[in-house]
Design a protein around this motif. Structure first.
Motif, PDB file in Angstrom:
ATOM      1  N   ALA A  66      15.645  -5.952   1.150  1.00 47.58           N
ATOM      2  CA  ALA A  66      15.024  -5.268   2.287  1.00 47.58           C
ATOM      3  C   ALA A  66      14.146  -6.233   3.072  1.00 47.58           C
ATOM      4  O   ALA A  66      14.123  -6.209   4.305  1.00 47.58           O
ATOM      5  CB  ALA A  66      14.211  -4.064   1.814  1.00 47.58           C
ATOM      6  N   PHE A  67      13.417  -7.109   2.349  1.00 48.35           N
ATOM      7  CA  PHE A  67      12.617  -8.128   3.036  1.00 48.35           C
ATOM      8  C   PHE A  67      13.516  -9.036   3.869  1.00 48.35           C
ATOM      9  O   PHE A  67      13.219  -9.327   5.025  1.00 48.35           O
ATOM     10  CB  PHE A  67      11.825  -8.978   2.029  1.00 48.35           C
ATOM     11  CG  PHE A  67      10.469  -8.439   1.700  1.00 48.35           C
ATOM     12  CD1 PHE A  67       9.475  -8.342   2.668  1.00 48.35           C
ATOM     13  CD2 PHE A  67      10.180  -8.032   0.414  1.00 48.35           C
ATOM     14  CE1 PHE A  67       8.226  -7.852   2.360  1.00 48.35           C
ATOM     15  CE2 PHE A  67       8.930  -7.538   0.090  1.00 48.35           C
ATOM     16  CZ  PHE A  67       7.947  -7.441   1.068  1.00 48.35           C
ATOM     17  N   CYS A  93       2.511  -0.376   6.013  1.00 48.21           N
ATOM     18  CA  CYS A  93       2.083  -1.330   4.978  1.00 48.21           C
ATOM     19  C   CYS A  93       1.795  -2.696   5.592  1.00 48.21           C
ATOM     20  O   CYS A  93       2.714  -3.491   5.818  1.00 48.21           O
ATOM     21  CB  CYS A  93       3.147  -1.448   3.889  1.00 48.21           C
ATOM     22  SG  CYS A  93       2.620  -2.561   2.560  1.00 48.21           S
ATOM     23  N   PRO A  94       0.533  -2.993   5.843  1.00 51.35           N
ATOM     24  CA  PRO A  94       0.207  -4.292   6.447  1.00 51.35           C
ATOM     25  C   PRO A  94       0.564  -5.477   5.546  1.00 51.35           C
ATOM     26  O   PRO A  94       0.896  -6.555   6.034  1.00 51.35           O
ATOM     27  CB  PRO A  94      -1.300  -4.222   6.688  1.00 51.35           C
ATOM     28  CG  PRO A  94      -1.800  -3.080   5.887  1.00 51.35           C
ATOM     29  CD  PRO A  94      -0.645  -2.181   5.616  1.00 51.35           C
ATOM     30  N   SER A  95       0.533  -5.273   4.237  1.00 50.20           N
ATOM     31  CA  SER A  95       0.855  -6.357   3.316  1.00 50.20           C
ATOM     32  C   SER A  95       2.322  -6.759   3.423  1.00 50.20           C
ATOM     33  O   SER A  95       2.651  -7.942   3.527  1.00 50.20           O
ATOM     34  CB  SER A  95       0.522  -5.942   1.885  1.00 50.20           C
ATOM     35  OG  SER A  95       0.867  -6.964   0.990  1.00 50.20           O
ATOM     36  N   VAL A 137       0.818  -1.214   0.000  1.00 52.07           N
ATOM     37  CA  VAL A 137       0.000   0.000   0.000  1.00 52.07           C
ATOM     38  C   VAL A 137       0.852   1.265   0.000  1.00 52.07           C
ATOM     39  O   VAL A 137       0.312   2.361  -0.008  1.00 52.07           O
ATOM     40  CB  VAL A 137      -0.976   0.027   1.204  1.00 52.07           C
ATOM     41  CG1 VAL A 137      -1.940  -1.147   1.127  1.00 52.07           C
ATOM     42  CG2 VAL A 137      -0.224   0.035   2.523  1.00 52.07           C
ATOM     43  N   ALA A 138       2.154   1.123   0.016  1.00 55.52           N
ATOM     44  CA  ALA A 138       3.053   2.280   0.039  1.00 55.52           C
ATOM     45  C   ALA A 138       4.174   2.085  -0.980  1.00 55.52           C
ATOM     46  O   ALA A 138       5.333   1.964  -0.612  1.00 55.52           O
ATOM     47  CB  ALA A 138       3.624   2.480   1.444  1.00 55.52           C
ATOM     48  N   GLN A 148       4.036 -10.158   4.946  1.00 58.44           N
ATOM     49  CA  GLN A 148       5.016 -10.940   4.186  1.00 58.44           C
ATOM     50  C   GLN A 148       6.265 -11.214   5.031  1.00 58.44           C
ATOM     51  O   GLN A 148       6.795 -12.326   5.017  1.00 58.44           O
ATOM     52  CB  GLN A 148       5.390 -10.202   2.892  1.00 58.44           C
ATOM     53  CG  GLN A 148       6.307 -10.978   1.988  1.00 58.44           C
ATOM     54  CD  GLN A 148       5.644 -12.194   1.357  1.00 58.44           C
ATOM     55  OE1 GLN A 148       4.426 -12.330   1.341  1.00 58.44           O
ATOM     56  NE2 GLN A 148       6.468 -13.091   0.858  1.00 58.44           N
ATOM     57  N   VAL A 149       6.717 -10.224   5.775  1.00 54.97           N
ATOM     58  CA  VAL A 149       7.880 -10.401   6.652  1.00 54.97           C
ATOM     59  C   VAL A 149       7.559 -11.441   7.725  1.00 54.97           C
ATOM     60  O   VAL A 149       8.381 -12.319   8.013  1.00 54.97           O
ATOM     61  CB  VAL A 149       8.322  -9.064   7.277  1.00 54.97           C
ATOM     62  CG1 VAL A 149       9.319  -9.286   8.409  1.00 54.97           C
ATOM     63  CG2 VAL A 149       8.919  -8.150   6.203  1.00 54.97           C
TER      64      VAL A 149
END
Length: 129
Positions: free
Chosen positions: A23-24, A43-45, A14-15, A49-50
């Motif tokens: 970065a992940f 960003c909840p998405s 969302v960002a 994922q993390v």
């Protein structure tokens, strides 16, 4: 282990721009900077994922735990001085780098030796008649 990370899949970020793969991985390993932290907070998405990747990493670690370590039998032989000099050097080197094996060896060395005439628990002892 049912998590598959598809790099081509839309992440639902969302960002934008979304986090890069590196970065992940940094976030999964807890090595994030302020910019990645800020992104994950909004960003909840990406945060989800993390979390999935951390869960996967923990499960993988549990399955591969001590994959390259010597067996307990080899560590017992090491503690009893039964290994040849080459094997002993290898195990000594491994113990210096592996806290898991080092603690197992320390535990074994702290135990009192079992006398030779005592049968191991659960062993069947046959006596001649």
């Amino acid at each position: 282990m049912d998590m598959i990370i598809d790099e081509g899949q839309e992440t639902g970020c969302v960002a934008p721009p979304g986090l890069s793969n590196s970065a992940f991985m940094a976030a999964v390993d807890g090595e994030i900077d302020a910019q990645i932290q800020a992104h994950l907070e909004i960003c909840p998405s990406c945060a989800a994922q993390v979390r999935k990747m951390r869960t996967f990493q923990r499960r993988l670690h549990l399955r591969l735990y001590r994959l390259f370590c010597p067996t307990t039998d080899v560590l017992v032989d090491y503690c009893q001085g039964l290994l040849d000099p080459y094997q002993r050097a290898q195990i000594t080197h491994h113990i210096a780098l592996c806290p898991h094996c080092a603690s197992e060896v320390a535990l074994m060395e702290a135990l009192d030796p079992v006398p030779d005439h005592v049968a191991p628990r659960g062993a069947l002892v046959y006596m001649a008649r």
